[in-house]
Write a protein that holds these residues in place. Structure first.
Motif, PDB file in Angstrom:
ATOM      1  N   CYS A 111       0.833  -1.205   0.000  1.00 28.81           N
ATOM      2  CA  CYS A 111       0.000   0.000   0.000  1.00 28.81           C
ATOM      3  C   CYS A 111       0.869   1.256   0.000  1.00 28.81           C
ATOM      4  N   GLU A 112       1.970   1.214   0.726  1.00 34.52           N
ATOM      5  CA  GLU A 112       2.891   2.356   0.763  1.00 34.52           C
ATOM      6  C   GLU A 112       3.510   2.587  -0.612  1.00 34.52           C
ATOM      7  N   ARG A 113       3.897   1.501  -1.263  1.00 35.34           N
ATOM      8  CA  ARG A 113       4.521   1.599  -2.590  1.00 35.34           C
ATOM      9  C   ARG A 113       3.532   2.085  -3.648  1.00 35.34           C
ATOM     10  N   MET A 114       2.281   1.704  -3.514  1.00 37.12           N
ATOM     11  CA  MET A 114       1.283   2.031  -4.534  1.00 37.12           C
ATOM     12  C   MET A 114       0.671   3.421  -4.373  1.00 37.12           C
ATOM     13  N   LYS A 115       0.973   4.079  -3.266  1.00 37.08           N
ATOM     14  CA  LYS A 115       0.377   5.391  -2.996  1.00 37.08           C
ATOM     15  C   LYS A 115       0.612   6.385  -4.124  1.00 37.08           C
ATOM     16  N   GLY A 116       1.806   6.360  -4.698  1.00 35.40           N
ATOM     17  CA  GLY A 116       2.148   7.343  -5.719  1.00 35.40           C
ATOM     18  C   GLY A 116       1.745   6.957  -7.129  1.00 35.40           C
ATOM     19  N   TRP A 117       0.961   5.906  -7.289  1.00 35.68           N
ATOM     20  CA  TRP A 117       0.612   5.426  -8.621  1.00 35.68           C
ATOM     21  C   TRP A 117      -0.527   6.208  -9.264  1.00 35.68           C
ATOM     22  N   HIS A 118      -1.228   7.005  -8.460  1.00 37.64           N
ATOM     23  CA  HIS A 118      -2.390   7.754  -8.958  1.00 37.64           C
ATOM     24  C   HIS A 118      -3.419   6.803  -9.573  1.00 37.64           C
ATOM     25  N   ARG A 119      -3.680   5.735  -8.849  1.00 29.90           N
ATOM     26  CA  ARG A 119      -4.657   4.728  -9.244  1.00 29.90           C
ATOM     27  C   ARG A 119      -5.599   4.480  -8.063  1.00 29.90           C
ATOM     28  N   PRO A 120      -6.875   4.177  -8.325  1.00 29.93           N
ATOM     29  CA  PRO A 120      -7.723   3.670  -7.243  1.00 29.93           C
ATOM     30  C   PRO A 120      -7.142   2.354  -6.730  1.00 29.93           C
ATOM     31  N   LEU A 121      -6.972   2.248  -5.422  1.00 23.50           N
ATOM     32  CA  LEU A 121      -6.403   1.047  -4.818  1.00 23.50           C
ATOM     33  C   LEU A 121      -7.494   0.260  -4.097  1.00 23.50           C
ATOM     34  N   TYR A 122      -7.361  -1.064  -4.108  1.00 22.81           N
ATOM     35  CA  TYR A 122      -8.342  -1.937  -3.473  1.00 22.81           C
ATOM     36  C   TYR A 122      -7.644  -2.957  -2.586  1.00 22.81           C
ATOM     37  N   LYS A 123      -8.300  -3.280  -1.480  1.00 23.23           N
ATOM     38  CA  LYS A 123      -7.853  -4.363  -0.598  1.00 23.23           C
ATOM     39  C   LYS A 123      -9.055  -5.274  -0.337  1.00 23.23           C
ATOM     40  N   PHE A 124      -8.905  -6.534  -0.659  1.00 24.95           N
ATOM     41  CA  PHE A 124      -9.994  -7.488  -0.474  1.00 24.95           C
ATOM     42  C   PHE A 124      -9.463  -8.786   0.135  1.00 24.95           C
ATOM     43  N   SER A 125     -10.304  -9.408   0.946  1.00 25.08           N
ATOM     44  CA  SER A 125     -10.084 -10.804   1.304  1.00 25.08           C
ATOM     45  C   SER A 125     -10.807 -11.648   0.263  1.00 25.08           C
ATOM     46  N   VAL A 126     -10.176 -12.729  -0.141  1.00 23.55           N
ATOM     47  CA  VAL A 126     -10.791 -13.628  -1.115  1.00 23.55           C
ATOM     48  C   VAL A 126     -11.868 -14.465  -0.426  1.00 23.55           C
ATOM     49  N   ALA A 127     -13.015 -14.599  -1.074  1.00 27.29           N
ATOM     50  CA  ALA A 127     -14.064 -15.472  -0.554  1.00 27.29           C
ATOM     51  C   ALA A 127     -13.653 -16.913  -0.847  1.00 27.29           C
ATOM     52  N   ARG A 128     -13.630 -17.739   0.151  1.00 29.06           N
ATOM     53  CA  ARG A 128     -13.133 -19.103  -0.040  1.00 29.06           C
ATOM     54  C   ARG A 128     -14.077 -19.929  -0.902  1.00 29.06           C
ATOM     55  N   SER A 129     -15.354 -19.558  -0.914  1.00 29.76           N
ATOM     56  CA  SER A 129     -16.311 -20.126  -1.865  1.00 29.76           C
ATOM     57  C   SER A 129     -17.086 -18.961  -2.455  1.00 29.76           C
ATOM     58  N   GLN A 130     -18.032 -19.250  -3.343  1.00 28.89           N
ATOM     59  CA  GLN A 130     -18.800 -18.180  -3.993  1.00 28.89           C
ATOM     60  C   GLN A 130     -20.202 -18.057  -3.410  1.00 28.89           C
ATOM     61  N   LYS A 131     -20.436 -18.718  -2.296  1.00 26.02           N
ATOM     62  CA  LYS A 131     -21.754 -18.715  -1.700  1.00 26.02           C
ATOM     63  C   LYS A 131     -22.086 -17.330  -1.179  1.00 26.02           C
ATOM     64  N   GLY A 132     -23.301 -16.883  -1.401  1.00 27.66           N
ATOM     65  CA  GLY A 132     -23.740 -15.576  -0.903  1.00 27.66           C
ATOM     66  C   GLY A 132     -23.783 -15.551   0.607  1.00 27.66           C
ATOM     67  N   ILE A 133     -23.713 -14.348   1.177  1.00 24.58           N
ATOM     68  CA  ILE A 133     -23.807 -14.233   2.636  1.00 24.58           C
ATOM     69  C   ILE A 133     -25.223 -14.552   3.079  1.00 24.58           C
ATOM     70  N   HIS A 134     -25.365 -15.053   4.300  1.00 23.82           N
ATOM     71  CA  HIS A 134     -26.692 -15.382   4.827  1.00 23.82           C
ATOM     72  C   HIS A 134     -27.312 -14.130   5.426  1.00 23.82           C
ATOM     73  N   VAL A 135     -28.542 -13.846   5.053  1.00 25.43           N
ATOM     74  CA  VAL A 135     -29.225 -12.650   5.546  1.00 25.43           C
ATOM     75  C   VAL A 135     -30.616 -13.031   6.054  1.00 25.43           C
TER      76      VAL A 135
END
Length: 289
Positions: free
Chosen positions: A265-289
């Protein structure tokens, strides 16, 4: 009839996308970001949803015609990510909408049924299935079920702009026989990696697939992301094969990943790009609501 809710996960592009046996296929990379569709039955005797969500309206009309049920009510979509990036936003919106409406009307709507509906609208991701799948995105067919992914994190950047998936697929270059053999080999490796929980092998497959794809849709940050990944000991680089995203995969079960994430994240700060941080979903199942 009560209000009903359906969810579907977004993706960060694909772990693998190519072609073998003459048929294009992909393996989506699901993330812990979800679109929520809520259907409120009743009202003005018609189906009301956002005028911007043309594909959602189209898919629900197909569902309505198939079951010969006049859906009446209001559909609201929340937490949707930008389109044309590689987040599978259109697919997630349509899957969540189908799940919400089918729950409200007590329709027994299986994943392969949703898949068959979606491919009538556009090439689609396989996120309607609970497990990670190798998927023929033009035909809506599952090649193989890969199970679940190990814990992973993505630190990514968006190069900007939008890619229209339908137009891109129409203009895509044909694959060579050698490339098809390479993609078949990578799919076998990815199946083994998911079966054994081998994060490093998953990173290798993702990087190789991204590398092979650069001649079809190059990402300006790809090479420097590969270099940064090597420097901090990441797993590999993943991209949206018909989108604008690229990211570095980290092993979220490692004690090093928080420090790795901080450095990236520190290295990418100067890239002038939208940055994203995500955890990968271990399966594709929707969340329970």
């Amino acid at each position: 009839m009560k209000a009903a809710t359906g969810t579907a996960c977004h993706t960060f592009g694909e772990l693998l996308q190519g072609q073998y046996d003459g048929v294009p296929f992909l393996v989506s990379l699901p993330i812990q970001s979800y679109v929520r569709a809520t259907f409120y039955p009743g009202g003005a005797g018609e189906l009301i949803t956002s005028p911007r969500k043309i594909k959602v309206r189209r898919i629900l009309r197909r569902l309505m015609n198939e079951y010969e049920i006049p859906f009446e009510g209001t559909l609201l979509l929340e937490q949707s990510l930008p389109e044309g990036k590689g987040f599978a936003t259109s697919t997630a919106d349509m899957v969540a909408a189908c799940r919400a409406v089918s729950k409200a009307y007590r329709l027994h709507l299986l994943p392969h049924h949703i898949s068959s509906l979606l491919v009538q609208v556009e090439p689609t991701d396989g996120i309607m299935y609970d497990e990670i799948v190798a998927y023929r995105h033009h035909q809506g067919e599952v090649i193989a079920s890969l199970g679940q992914l190990p814990p992973l994190r993505i630190i990514g950047a968006d190069r900007g702009g939008r890619i229209d998936t339908v137009s891109f697929n129409r203009q895509a270059q044909p694959y060579t026989v050698q490339e098809e053999k390479e993609y078949e080999k990578l799919l076998v490796m990815l199946q083994e990696a998911c079966r054994s929980g081998d994060s490093e092998l998953i990173g290798y497959v993702a990087t190789k697939s991204a590398d092979l794809h650069q001649k079809r849709l190059s990402h300006p940050d790809f090479e420097r992301m590969k270099e940064m990944c090597r420097e901090i000991g990441g797993l590999g680089v993943t991209i949206a094969h018909s989108g604008t995203l690229a990211g570095i995969l980290l092993d979220a079960s490692s004690s090093d990943y928080i420090e790795q994430e901080k450095k990236l994240c520190e290295r990418m700060k100067g890239w002038h790009r939208p940055l994203y941080k995500f955890s990968v979903a271990r399966s594709q199942k929707g969340i329970h609501v």
